[in-house]
Design a protein around this motif. Structure first.
Motif, PDB file in Angstrom:
ATOM      1  N   TYR A 250      -7.293   7.436   3.873  1.00 12.56           N
ATOM      2  CA  TYR A 250      -7.330   6.247   3.027  1.00 12.56           C
ATOM      3  C   TYR A 250      -8.602   5.439   3.279  1.00 12.56           C
ATOM      4  O   TYR A 250      -9.294   5.044   2.339  1.00 12.56           O
ATOM      5  CB  TYR A 250      -6.090   5.385   3.276  1.00 12.56           C
ATOM      6  CG  TYR A 250      -6.158   4.043   2.590  1.00 12.56           C
ATOM      7  CD1 TYR A 250      -6.032   3.940   1.208  1.00 12.56           C
ATOM      8  CD2 TYR A 250      -6.359   2.873   3.317  1.00 12.56           C
ATOM      9  CE1 TYR A 250      -6.100   2.718   0.565  1.00 12.56           C
ATOM     10  CE2 TYR A 250      -6.437   1.650   2.692  1.00 12.56           C
ATOM     11  CZ  TYR A 250      -6.303   1.572   1.316  1.00 12.56           C
ATOM     12  OH  TYR A 250      -6.388   0.351   0.687  1.00 12.56           O
TER      13      TYR A 250
ATOM     14  N   ALA B 296      -7.765  -4.611  -1.120  1.00 10.65           N
ATOM     15  CA  ALA B 296      -7.335  -3.238  -0.900  1.00 10.65           C
ATOM     16  C   ALA B 296      -6.465  -2.769  -2.067  1.00 10.65           C
ATOM     17  O   ALA B 296      -6.405  -1.604  -2.369  1.00 10.65           O
ATOM     18  CB  ALA B 296      -6.572  -3.116   0.414  1.00 10.65           C
ATOM     19  N   LEU B 297      -5.793  -3.711  -2.709  1.00 11.53           N
ATOM     20  CA  LEU B 297      -4.939  -3.397  -3.846  1.00 11.53           C
ATOM     21  C   LEU B 297      -5.495  -4.078  -5.086  1.00 11.53           C
ATOM     22  O   LEU B 297      -5.915  -5.222  -5.048  1.00 11.53           O
ATOM     23  CB  LEU B 297      -3.508  -3.919  -3.624  1.00 11.53           C
ATOM     24  CG  LEU B 297      -2.708  -3.236  -2.538  1.00 11.53           C
ATOM     25  CD1 LEU B 297      -1.390  -3.973  -2.339  1.00 11.53           C
ATOM     26  CD2 LEU B 297      -2.432  -1.810  -2.906  1.00 11.53           C
TER      27      LEU B 297
ATOM     28  N   LEU C  78       0.832  -1.210   0.000  1.00 13.45           N
ATOM     29  CA  LEU C  78       0.000   0.000   0.000  1.00 13.45           C
ATOM     30  C   LEU C  78       0.863   1.255   0.000  1.00 13.45           C
ATOM     31  O   LEU C  78       0.593   2.217  -0.718  1.00 13.45           O
ATOM     32  CB  LEU C  78      -0.938   0.011   1.209  1.00 13.45           C
ATOM     33  CG  LEU C  78      -2.121  -0.937   1.167  1.00 13.45           C
ATOM     34  CD1 LEU C  78      -2.806  -0.997   2.530  1.00 13.45           C
ATOM     35  CD2 LEU C  78      -3.108  -0.505   0.103  1.00 13.45           C
TER      36      LEU C  78
ATOM     37  N   GLN D 116     -14.808   3.718  -3.834  1.00 10.36           N
ATOM     38  CA  GLN D 116     -14.502   2.477  -4.515  1.00 10.36           C
ATOM     39  C   GLN D 116     -15.784   1.710  -4.816  1.00 10.36           C
ATOM     40  O   GLN D 116     -16.545   1.401  -3.912  1.00 10.36           O
ATOM     41  CB  GLN D 116     -13.564   1.631  -3.666  1.00 10.36           C
ATOM     42  CG  GLN D 116     -12.942   0.497  -4.429  1.00 10.36           C
ATOM     43  CD  GLN D 116     -11.817  -0.164  -3.659  1.00 10.36           C
ATOM     44  OE1 GLN D 116     -11.605   0.139  -2.506  1.00 10.36           O
ATOM     45  NE2 GLN D 116     -11.109  -1.051  -4.288  1.00 10.36           N
TER      46      GLN D 116
ATOM     47  N   SER E 296     -11.534   7.217   1.803  1.00  9.80           N
ATOM     48  CA  SER E 296     -11.575   7.163   0.341  1.00  9.80           C
ATOM     49  C   SER E 296     -12.040   5.800  -0.163  1.00  9.80           C
ATOM     50  O   SER E 296     -12.821   5.736  -1.111  1.00  9.80           O
ATOM     51  CB  SER E 296     -10.216   7.520  -0.262  1.00  9.80           C
ATOM     52  OG  SER E 296      -9.287   6.480  -0.058  1.00  9.80           O
ATOM     53  N   ILE E 297     -11.597   4.719   0.455  1.00 10.07           N
ATOM     54  CA  ILE E 297     -12.025   3.412  -0.036  1.00 10.07           C
ATOM     55  C   ILE E 297     -13.471   3.122   0.344  1.00 10.07           C
ATOM     56  O   ILE E 297     -14.136   2.347  -0.334  1.00 10.07           O
ATOM     57  CB  ILE E 297     -11.095   2.251   0.400  1.00 10.07           C
ATOM     58  CG1 ILE E 297     -11.078   2.071   1.904  1.00 10.07           C
ATOM     59  CG2 ILE E 297      -9.702   2.449  -0.160  1.00 10.07           C
ATOM     60  CD1 ILE E 297     -10.338   0.833   2.376  1.00 10.07           C
TER      61      ILE E 297
ATOM     62  N   ALA F 226       2.806   1.697  -3.318  1.00  7.34           N
ATOM     63  CA  ALA F 226       1.908   2.118  -4.397  1.00  7.34           C
ATOM     64  C   ALA F 226       1.352   3.524  -4.156  1.00  7.34           C
ATOM     65  O   ALA F 226       0.530   4.004  -4.928  1.00  7.34           O
ATOM     66  CB  ALA F 226       0.759   1.118  -4.526  1.00  7.34           C
ATOM     67  N   ASN F 227       1.814   4.159  -3.092  1.00  7.09           N
ATOM     68  CA  ASN F 227       1.364   5.506  -2.711  1.00  7.09           C
ATOM     69  C   ASN F 227      -0.146   5.592  -2.511  1.00  7.09           C
ATOM     70  O   ASN F 227      -0.757   6.612  -2.809  1.00  7.09           O
ATOM     71  CB  ASN F 227       1.840   6.555  -3.718  1.00  7.09           C
ATOM     72  CG  ASN F 227       3.328   6.786  -3.614  1.00  7.09           C
ATOM     73  OD1 ASN F 227       3.874   6.886  -2.523  1.00  7.09           O
ATOM     74  ND2 ASN F 227       3.990   6.848  -4.746  1.00  7.09           N
ATOM     75  N   LYS F 228      -0.737   4.515  -1.995  1.00  3.87           N
ATOM     76  CA  LYS F 228      -2.166   4.521  -1.663  1.00  3.87           C
ATOM     77  C   LYS F 228      -2.410   5.287  -0.369  1.00  3.87           C
ATOM     78  O   LYS F 228      -3.496   5.798  -0.146  1.00  3.87           O
ATOM     79  CB  LYS F 228      -2.693   3.090  -1.503  1.00  3.87           C
ATOM     80  CG  LYS F 228      -2.554   2.226  -2.722  1.00  3.87           C
ATOM     81  CD  LYS F 228      -3.620   2.527  -3.715  1.00  3.87           C
ATOM     82  CE  LYS F 228      -3.527   1.535  -4.868  1.00  3.87           C
ATOM     83  NZ  LYS F 228      -4.539   1.759  -5.857  1.00  3.87           N
ATOM     84  N   ILE F 229      -1.387   5.328   0.492  1.00  2.80           N
ATOM     85  CA  ILE F 229      -1.473   6.029   1.779  1.00  2.80           C
ATOM     86  C   ILE F 229      -0.296   6.997   1.850  1.00  2.80           C
ATOM     87  O   ILE F 229       0.857   6.602   1.642  1.00  2.80           O
ATOM     88  CB  ILE F 229      -1.419   5.040   2.961  1.00  2.80           C
ATOM     89  CG1 ILE F 229      -2.584   4.049   2.867  1.00  2.80           C
ATOM     90  CG2 ILE F 229      -1.443   5.785   4.296  1.00  2.80           C
ATOM     91  CD1 ILE F 229      -2.541   2.941   3.894  1.00  2.80           C
ATOM     92  N   ASN F 230      -0.588   8.267   2.126  1.00  5.55           N
ATOM     93  CA  ASN F 230       0.479   9.260   2.268  1.00  5.55           C
ATOM     94  C   ASN F 230       1.387   8.885   3.429  1.00  5.55           C
ATOM     95  O   ASN F 230       0.914   8.480   4.491  1.00  5.55           O
ATOM     96  CB  ASN F 230      -0.106  10.648   2.495  1.00  5.55           C
ATOM     97  CG  ASN F 230      -0.766  11.204   1.268  1.00  5.55           C
ATOM     98  OD1 ASN F 230      -0.411  10.860   0.150  1.00  5.55           O
ATOM     99  ND2 ASN F 230      -1.751  12.063   1.467  1.00  5.55           N
TER     100      ASN F 230
END
Length: 89
Positions: free
Chosen positions: A71, A86-87, A46, A79, A74-75, A49-53
């Motif tokens: 995060y 999650a990915l 995660l 989504q 957003s999901i 993949a820069n899904k979470i700052n």
């Protein structure tokens, strides 16, 4: 300096209460606990993949609690009906 993650204040307050036992900046293991006990391998994926700052100090990932809340928000709101991954592989 405060970062605006675009989270409604009531949502932010609810998650803040839920994660009140965690520090404002967490490590990968703590982040994985906050995300329901996901594996650290998935946690690193995660982050990579820069899904979470996040940011790094040396080789250690540091994740602001607010970034995890953003995060999750957003999901949960953006989504379309994907409840299992999650990915995206």
């Amino acid at each position: 300096m405060q970062i605006d993650y675009g989270i409604p204040s009531d949502t932010l307050k609810a998650y803040s209460l839920m994660f009140q036992d965690y520090p404002d900046v967490v490590n990968v293991v703590q982040m994985c606990e906050m995300l329901g006990g996901i594996s650290t391998k998935t946690g690193y994926k995660l982050l990579q993949a820069n899904k979470i700052n996040h940011f790094k100090i040396g080789r250690a990932y540091k994740i602001p609690k607010a970034a995890i809340i953003a995060y999750l928000h957003s999901i949960m709101t953006h989504q379309p009906n994907s409840h299992c991954d999650a990915l995206v592989h």
